[in-house]
Design a protein around this motif. Sequence first.
Motif, PDB file in Angstrom:
ATOM      1  N   SER A   1       0.823  -1.216   0.000  1.00 56.08           N
ATOM      2  CA  SER A   1       0.000   0.000   0.000  1.00 56.08           C
ATOM      3  C   SER A   1       0.852   1.259   0.000  1.00 56.08           C
ATOM      4  O   SER A   1       0.427   2.297  -0.506  1.00 56.08           O
TER       5      SER A   1
ATOM      6  N   ALA B   1      -5.531   0.738  -1.704  1.00 60.49           N
ATOM      7  CA  ALA B   1      -5.811   0.943  -0.281  1.00 60.49           C
ATOM      8  C   ALA B   1      -6.514   2.274  -0.057  1.00 60.49           C
ATOM      9  O   ALA B   1      -7.424   2.376   0.779  1.00 60.49           O
TER      10      ALA B   1
ATOM     11  N   ASP C   1      -8.494   3.840  -2.111  1.00 64.10           N
ATOM     12  CA  ASP C   1      -9.882   3.766  -2.578  1.00 64.10           C
ATOM     13  C   ASP C   1     -10.818   3.191  -1.518  1.00 64.10           C
ATOM     14  O   ASP C   1     -12.019   3.473  -1.531  1.00 64.10           O
ATOM     15  N   LYS C   2     -10.292   2.401  -0.593  1.00 59.44           N
ATOM     16  CA  LYS C   2     -11.132   1.799   0.446  1.00 59.44           C
ATOM     17  C   LYS C   2     -11.548   2.810   1.515  1.00 59.44           C
ATOM     18  O   LYS C   2     -12.525   2.593   2.233  1.00 59.44           O
TER      19      LYS C   2
ATOM     20  N   ASP D   1     -13.065  -6.019   6.933  1.00 60.95           N
ATOM     21  CA  ASP D   1     -13.400  -6.207   5.520  1.00 60.95           C
ATOM     22  C   ASP D   1     -13.624  -4.874   4.819  1.00 60.95           C
ATOM     23  O   ASP D   1     -13.325  -4.725   3.643  1.00 60.95           O
ATOM     24  N   SER D   2     -14.145  -3.887   5.547  1.00 61.51           N
ATOM     25  CA  SER D   2     -14.469  -2.606   4.929  1.00 61.51           C
ATOM     26  C   SER D   2     -13.260  -1.691   4.819  1.00 61.51           C
ATOM     27  O   SER D   2     -13.224  -0.805   3.970  1.00 61.51           O
ATOM     28  N   ILE D   3     -12.256  -1.902   5.639  1.00 62.83           N
ATOM     29  CA  ILE D   3     -11.156  -0.951   5.744  1.00 62.83           C
ATOM     30  C   ILE D   3      -9.858  -1.459   5.128  1.00 62.83           C
ATOM     31  O   ILE D   3      -8.959  -0.680   4.804  1.00 62.83           O
ATOM     32  N   GLY D   4      -9.699  -2.770   4.972  1.00 60.28           N
ATOM     33  CA  GLY D   4      -8.457  -3.344   4.468  1.00 60.28           C
ATOM     34  C   GLY D   4      -7.643  -3.948   5.589  1.00 60.28           C
ATOM     35  O   GLY D   4      -6.887  -3.249   6.259  1.00 60.28           O
TER      36      GLY D   4
END
Length: 379
Positions: free
Chosen positions: A215, A222, A224-225, A352-355
């Motif tokens: 990243s 990364a 974009d998340k 899962d939502s953040i990386g």
Amino acid sequence: MTAVRLASGGIVVHAPVAPTAECVALLDALGGEVEAVVLPTTLYEHKIFLAPFARRYPRARVYVAPGQFSFPVDLPLPLLGVFGAEVLSEDDAGTPWEGEMECRILRPPALVGGTYRYCEAAFFVRATRTLLITDAAVYVPAEAPEIVGAEMVERTGSDDNVLLRTLKAINYGGGFRKRAEELEAREALSPAEVVRRGWQRICLFALYIAPAGESILEPQAAFDKVAGRWLVGPIVWSLVFKNVAPSVAAWADEVCEWDFTNVMPCHFAGPVRATPEEFREAFDFADAGEVARARGSPAEGIRRARKSFSRAMRRLGVSGEGDEGDAGAGPGRGQRAEGPELDAARDEYYLDSIGRDDVATLAGVSGALEKIGLLRRAR
């Protein structure tokens, strides 16, 4: 720091920063007396400037969130250079902002060794329909704001800077040097692309402290998340919110009963146009996604409408049985009992939502503190 203009013409300063000559000049140029200085959190980086700021405006009333210096010893505020401070409450009677601003305080159970209690006060400015928050959530903009120096952004976006050379030297994460060498053969980026990459790297380091090596080298995926949406920052999640999720969810629900159209946080972009529904999505992890799945359903709409109605009645001094209005409102956060299973579901939803690769270091620190008993989940 945010300055709120009152109907009297005076100013409320929310979350003061260092009272440098430039800061004071900009504030004084607004005109009007500083009537109140508000410290809305217990986190250190915000309260270190309270005393010098209050001394710069000695006629202003000072308000602080509860529990300012309660860990490890509950020291009196005057000992720390803050004199005559009043403790914030949700009752605005007698404050300079009475009738103009509302307050909701997040005060979850104790965390660190059962002693430290996080606290954050959110405010709703009625005249501008603006929500003021501190650290509870952030909105990462796609482009660097003007205030961030162009030279710093460009330097950070370069593949030949002190940071990247250091990470290659220590082979950060075990494979950084090889991956960096592979990417050296790629086509050179345009100046605009270098700036964009620099801003992305700055944001990832600010959010994660130690993001994954991939990243750092190639930050777009990364970034974009986290960009362009409301989210709870990984530091706040790892060290506080993951451990007090029910309290966070309840507070977020209360805050989102306000009809705000703008949100002003203390970090990253602000003010940001946002609806309560958009802002509430930052806290979906606290429900393990259950409210997210229910959002928009008739049952969820009824539940929210009942809560809003009961709160409005309480403001008018009317209360009665069933004020919270959740009976018969359908499934919600209460579907699963509090415990390790629900904790794990919440953690998975957030990761899962953040990386999960980028937040691994922070999550590891939090997990280690839990194992030795310095952090604990609130039940």
